[in-house]
Design a protein around this motif. Structure first.
Motif, PDB file in Angstrom:
ATOM      1  N   ARG A 180      -6.150  -3.183  -4.872  1.00  0.00           N
ATOM      2  CA  ARG A 180      -6.809  -2.718  -3.788  1.00  0.00           C
ATOM      3  C   ARG A 180      -8.397  -2.870  -3.635  1.00  0.00           C
ATOM      4  N   GLU A 181      -9.097  -2.687  -4.659  1.00  0.00           N
ATOM      5  CA  GLU A 181     -10.613  -2.860  -4.446  1.00  0.00           C
ATOM      6  C   GLU A 181     -10.831  -4.439  -4.352  1.00  0.00           C
ATOM      7  N   SER A 217      -5.800 -10.513   5.969  1.00  0.00           N
ATOM      8  CA  SER A 217      -5.411  -9.255   5.387  1.00  0.00           C
ATOM      9  C   SER A 217      -5.654  -8.154   6.687  1.00  0.00           C
ATOM     10  N   SER A 269     -11.457  -9.054   1.672  1.00  0.00           N
ATOM     11  CA  SER A 269     -11.364  -8.866   3.165  1.00  0.00           C
ATOM     12  C   SER A 269     -12.396  -8.618   3.717  1.00  0.00           C
ATOM     13  N   ASP A 270     -13.469  -7.837   3.189  1.00  0.00           N
ATOM     14  CA  ASP A 270     -14.578  -7.563   3.767  1.00  0.00           C
ATOM     15  C   ASP A 270     -15.610  -8.917   3.749  1.00  0.00           C
ATOM     16  N   ARG A 326      -7.021  -5.342   6.371  1.00  0.00           N
ATOM     17  CA  ARG A 326      -8.390  -4.750   6.505  1.00  0.00           C
ATOM     18  C   ARG A 326      -9.237  -5.738   7.216  1.00  0.00           C
ATOM     19  N   GLU A 382       0.791  -0.975  -0.088  1.00  0.00           N
ATOM     20  CA  GLU A 382      -0.073   0.004  -0.048  1.00  0.00           C
ATOM     21  C   GLU A 382       0.966   1.331  -0.042  1.00  0.00           C
ATOM     22  N   GLU A 414      -8.995  -6.700  -3.077  1.00  0.00           N
ATOM     23  CA  GLU A 414      -8.443  -7.155  -1.738  1.00  0.00           C
ATOM     24  C   GLU A 414      -9.452  -6.761  -0.572  1.00  0.00           C
ATOM     25  N   ASP A 415      -9.982  -5.392  -0.841  1.00  0.00           N
ATOM     26  CA  ASP A 415     -10.885  -4.763  -0.093  1.00  0.00           C
ATOM     27  C   ASP A 415     -12.271  -5.781   0.209  1.00  0.00           C
ATOM     28  N   ARG A 416     -12.665  -6.195  -1.202  1.00  0.00           N
ATOM     29  CA  ARG A 416     -13.950  -6.855  -1.206  1.00  0.00           C
ATOM     30  C   ARG A 416     -13.625  -8.258  -0.599  1.00  0.00           C
TER      31      ARG A 416
END
Length: 992
Positions: free
Chosen positions: A454-455, A204, A461-462, A206, A71, A457-459
């Motif tokens: 990043r998008e 992760s 992670s969520d 997040r 990041e 990985e965020d999804r």
């Protein structure tokens, strides 16, 4: 340049050392913003994110950069940089430099990176080294002139011993060192205590942040984690429990040393609040010496730091490998074991395609740069080397990583379906490509791929956070527990079908006045139930008021003895001293209290009494009758005790002793004096019979006995007789309105109709005309189609029923019967053919109520003709071979015969108490003709014969089939001097 000259001086360097909870990181942040620029290195990306957030709050987001391997947030002209130690610059012009958790310089896997930053990175104005006090000797040795400041812990850390996982206090962190163990503990806590947050190094950042927030915000009271929480995470933990004390350090399984245990245990307690630590699970209690060292923070000093040369030779692959293997020339440093990058280089140096390409210093340096790719996927070194080889080949050949190849790899990871392990693997894969996208010069369009990865990985992670929460957290329980801790009034909502929602979460079902928890067990179930009960207090009172005002139509009594209100059970019946007045037991939770409970109970009792008195009105009326006296009152009492049915032979003497006035007083309550029973016909309907059966079952523990509730549907269907089941409780037949007669049970009122058919046959006088169908000689009869029809039985069933009623059969041939009947009618008939079937035993359709027996017709002169129909006539060639069936002539049996037959058809005595009726005695109605078994015996085998003598008194008393219900005349002694005696003597002389 000598090796020693490469190590910078310790002048201007301050080491802030001490145990956890000493405020070291907070101090470093304050010192950094006091300078115009600064760089701080942290051991974890998660911790770097936390410090970045705190700095943004202080100086604004445009002044702070975040740089990690995966990041990069770099505002233009940012003054402060927050980095992971691996991402810190090798050289800087910043005024301030801080390195956190410097004791990790002794770690076998990452230690050499920390050592390099400690020895070579300095701020222009100030440099801080933050870590454990065990680092003081080695730092003073390697960095002469360093200033050491030791800070004491702001709260105490105390040993709390060993506890079971399910007994750990709230706000506890349970530490284990494998994902399987972490998941198993979290699952156990979810079942027992409502849920737990999960923190592992493989998650992760997040996902870890979301799980930590779940714990910090109080949604759960437990955190299950690996030693990742020991690296500076600031958590509100009161107790740390070790479920494991061994870990795999990348090379071997080993026990944690006291300093490592203290680093993790030190997370308990925040600021000035004391904390505790202990063992749980399969971990043995800590030894006293270990406890003392952890509590006093006394540990062996770090004597050696891991080191790897930074003077790398890129002239060739061989030269690079040799430079990496260089040994330190200063005491206190040890050459580090090969890390992931060095292991990858070792594999790649044997690949022919890599050896052919890595021929210049620039390409060798590019290869070493590619080897720095972290192994997020935790795969084998050979597999990791294959991926690096592909990337390196693209970099050398095209100057960029092939974006088609990268797009395919990213696409494979871009799926949010699957369970925890699947999502974790995809996150590890996408983190690899996030790292690639952040490497300068590796991609043609790095910004696009940085945003894309990043998008994704965020999804992912969520989604992983959602799966972890769904699996390890009972959201309903956590919300309710949080609200309870806040002492807030819980909002409850109840749907029309009884579903209970508290604070929007379904918690269970409210049925009547009982609340059933939807799921859960242990302490959390009790807590949720308590929360729901607290929220339902007003609802209980409201329901009690509605039930108290409810009409009888809203209440019902089931065959299981349950009282239901609008379909929900609110009470059950139990036995009491009086069979007609059962006890009511309320089905309600303790929350229904005081007056509300009493009002509900009183209303239900009124309904039950009303229901019984209404459905069983004839029985209730006779139980309350005040105009009955003497024997009539006693007979009424027995009738009530036996729930409306008495076998007449059980009360023969009482019935005989009743005068006409007493009989009339009982009859007005609906009592019928039948030939076989004294009963209330109104109770033979399904509803009264069902209620009577229930009351008897309550009194005699019969709800679970075989046959309960199975006979009532037959009564409702209008069945006049049923095949008996030997496994059923016999009493149920009587309660349902049936008389048990061997293999068949007949409805009581139908038996009385049978008696009405039999009575005229036994009253018929031979020689008189017309002869009723079935009459024989005035003392015997044959079964008729009318009898079969009303019973719904076959000829074989009829034989069983009559035997059960106490009748006995005399057997004569068809020719003898026809001849006798013809002689009585004054006519002659031809003998019946040998193949003729006796009409009384012919197979008869039970529904054929108005037809004659097949093959029999009655003429005007009373003669009986017997001509078989075409259907019944057997083939001519077989007529001679078929033997004629005998004719059964039924007569009332004697007491001796009935006692013998009762072994098979009558009721038995158990323990001296009668369980039913002894079959074999028949009682007639008032005014019926007296039939005498003695006369039948005298006339047996003498067709047309007349009675020659009267039976004596003893025989009259013992006869079993008499149809006169009046008391027998008692013979009184005759005075020899009276005129009656003289008249009797004269009659005797005349006879002679």
């Amino acid at each position: 340049m000598s090796f020693q000259s490469m190590i910078l001086s310790g002048r201007g360097v301050t080491a802030v050392l001490g145990p956890t909870n000493t405020g070291k990181t907070h101090y470093a942040i304050d010192r950094m913003i006091a300078h115009d620029s600064g760089v701080i290195g942290l051991p974890l990306r998660l911790l770097a994110r936390e410090v970045y957030t705190r700095l943004v709050e202080k100086v604004g987001h445009h002044n702070v950069a975040l740089i990690t391997g995966e990041e990069k947030i770099a505002p233009h002209r940012a003054r402060y940089s927050v980095c992971t130690v691996e991402a810190m610059p090798r050289e800087t012009t910043a005024s301030f430099v801080a390195i956190d958790e410097v004791q990790l310089a002794g770690d076998l896997e990452r230690g050499h990176i920390f050592t390099d930053r400690i020895l070579h990175l300095r701020g222009r104005g100030e440099t801080l080294l933050l870590g454990a006090a065990t680092m003081r000797p080695i730092l003073e040795h390697l960095l002469p002139g360093i200033t050491v400041v030791e800070r004491p812990r702001m709260s105490q850390l105390l040993y709390a011993g060993t506890r079971k996982i399910t007994r750990l206090p709230n706000r506890s962190a349970i530490v284990a060192f494998s994902a399987d163990e972490v998941y198993a503990i979290a699952e156990l806590i979810r079942r027992q205590r409502g849920g737990a947050a999960v923190v592992l190094g493989a998650l992760s950042p997040r996902t870890r942040n979301a799980q930590v927030a779940l714990y910090q915000e109080g949604d759960v009271d437990y955190l299950v984690a690996t030693d990742a929480i020991g690296m500076g995470l600031n958590l509100d933990v009161d107790h740390v429990a070790f479920a494991q004390d061994r870990k795999f350090d990348g090379y071997q399984y080993r026990n944690l040393n006291p300093a490592e245990l203290a680093q993790i245990a030190g997370r308990a307690g925040r600021h000035i609040r004391d904390g505790s630590f202990g063992a749980t699970g399969r971990v043995d209690p800590f030894e006293d010496e270990l406890v003392q060292r952890i509590e006093s923070h006394e540990f062996d000093p770090v004597r050696v730091l891991q080191w790897r040369s930074k003077a790398l030779d890129f002239s060739s692959l061989k030269a690079l490998k040799m430079s990496l293997e260089a040994a330190p020339a200063v005491s206190g440093l040890a050459r580090a074991l090969p890390a992931v990058d060095q292991q990858a280089l070792e594999h790649l140096s044997r690949y022919p395609e890599v050896m052919d390409v890595a021929t210049t210093a620039e390409r060798v340096e590019k290869l070493w740069e590619a080897c720095a790719l972290p192994d997020y996927r935790r795969i084998t070194p050979a597999q990791h080397a294959d991926l690096i080889s592909t990337i390196y080949t693209d970099l050398v050949r095209d100057g960029r990583v092939n974006e088609d190849f990268m797009a395919e790899q990213v696409r494979r990871a871009d799926h949010t379906d699957g369970e925890i392990d699947t999502l974790s693997a995809r996150i590890a894969q996408i983190r690899t490509w996030t790292y690639v996208s952040n490497r300068p010069g590796w991609l043609a369009d790095p910004t696009h791929w940085q945003e894309k990865t990043r998008e994704i990985e965020d999804r992912l992670s969520d989604a992983l956070h959602e799966r972890l929460t769904k699996r390890f957290v009972d959201r309903r329980t956590s919300v309710l527990m949080k609200r309870l801790r806040e002492n807030a009034m819980l909002e409850a909502e109840i749907s029309v079908n009884g579903d209970v929602f508290v604070e929007g979460h379904h918690v269970g079902q409210l049925t009547g006045f009982r609340f059933t928890l939807a799921a859960g067990e242990g302490a959390d179930a009790k807590a949720v139930q308590g929360a729901a009960q607290k929220a339902l207090a007003l609802e209980f009172e409201a329901r009690a008021a509605r039930l108290h005002a409810a009409g009888n139509n809203d209440l019902a009594l089931s065959s299981e003895g349950l009282v239901r209100w609008l379909g929900d059970p609110v009470a059950r019946l139990a036995a009491s001293d009086h069979v007609m007045r059962p006890r009511v037991i309320l089905l309600a939770d303790e929350q229904l209290q005081a007056n509300a409970r009493e009002h509900v109970l009183a209303r239900i009792e009124r309904f039950v009494n009303y229901h019984i008195s209404t459905v069983l009105k004839p029985l209730d009326d006779i139980s309350r009758a005040e105009d009955l006296e003497g024997l009539a009152k006693g007979l009424a009492f027995q009738l009530v005790e036996n729930l409306g049915v008495l076998f007449r032979r059980d009360v023969t003497e009482e019935v005989k002793s009743l005068d006409q006035e007493s009989r009339a007083s009982i009859r007005k309550y609906g009592v019928r004096f039948g030939a076989y029973h004294i009963f209330l016909p109104a109770l033979l309907k399904p509803a009264p019979a069902e209620l009577i059966t229930l009351l008897w079952a309550l009194k005699n523990d019969g709800l679970d006995k075989p046959g309960y509730g199975e006979l009532i549907p037959m009564l409702a269907a209008g069945r006049t007789s049923v095949v008996t089941d030997p496994s059923f409780e016999r009493t149920f037949y009587r309660l349902a309105g049936f008389r048990y007669l061997g293999k068949r049970a007949v409805r009581i009122d139908i038996l009385e109709r049978l008696a009405d058919l039999i009575r005229p046959l036994l009253q018929w006088t031979p020689g008189s005309a017309p002869r009723p169908e079935g009459a024989y000689d005035g003392r015997r009869f044959t079964a008729t189609t009318s009898m079969l029809s009303i019973l719904g039985a076959t000829a074989d069933d009829m034989e069983e029923i009559l035997k059960g009623l106490g009748y006995r059969a005399d057997v004569v041939t068809a020719e003898e019967a026809a001849a006798f009947l013809a002689s009585q009618a004054g006519a002659t008939v031809e003998p019946a053919p040998a193949t003729e079937t006796a009409p009384e035993l012919a197979d008869v359709d039970p529904e054929a109520a108005t037809t004659e027996a097949a093959g029999q017709a009655s003429g005007e002169d009373g003669a009986v003709t017997a001509e078989p129909t075409a259907e019944e006539a057997p083939p001519a060639e077989t007529e001679a071979s078929v033997e004629p069936k005998p004719v059964l002539l039924w007569r009332p049996g004697t007491r001796q015969e009935n006692q013998r037959g009762g072994r098979h058809h009558g009721d038995q005595r158990r323990g001296g108490k009668r369980q039913g009726e002894r079959h074999g005695q028949a009682e007639g109605r008032d005014g019926g003709r007296k039939g005498t078994p003695a006369r039948a015996k005298a006339q047996e085998g003498k067709p047309g014969g007349q009675r020659k003598e009267r039976p004596d008194r003893h025989e009259r008393h013992d006869r079993g089939g008499k149809f006169d219900s009046r008391p027998q005349r008692k013979e009184k002694p005759i005075d020899p001097d009276s005129p009656f005696a003289k008249l009797a003597a004269l009659k005797e002389q005349l006879k002679k």
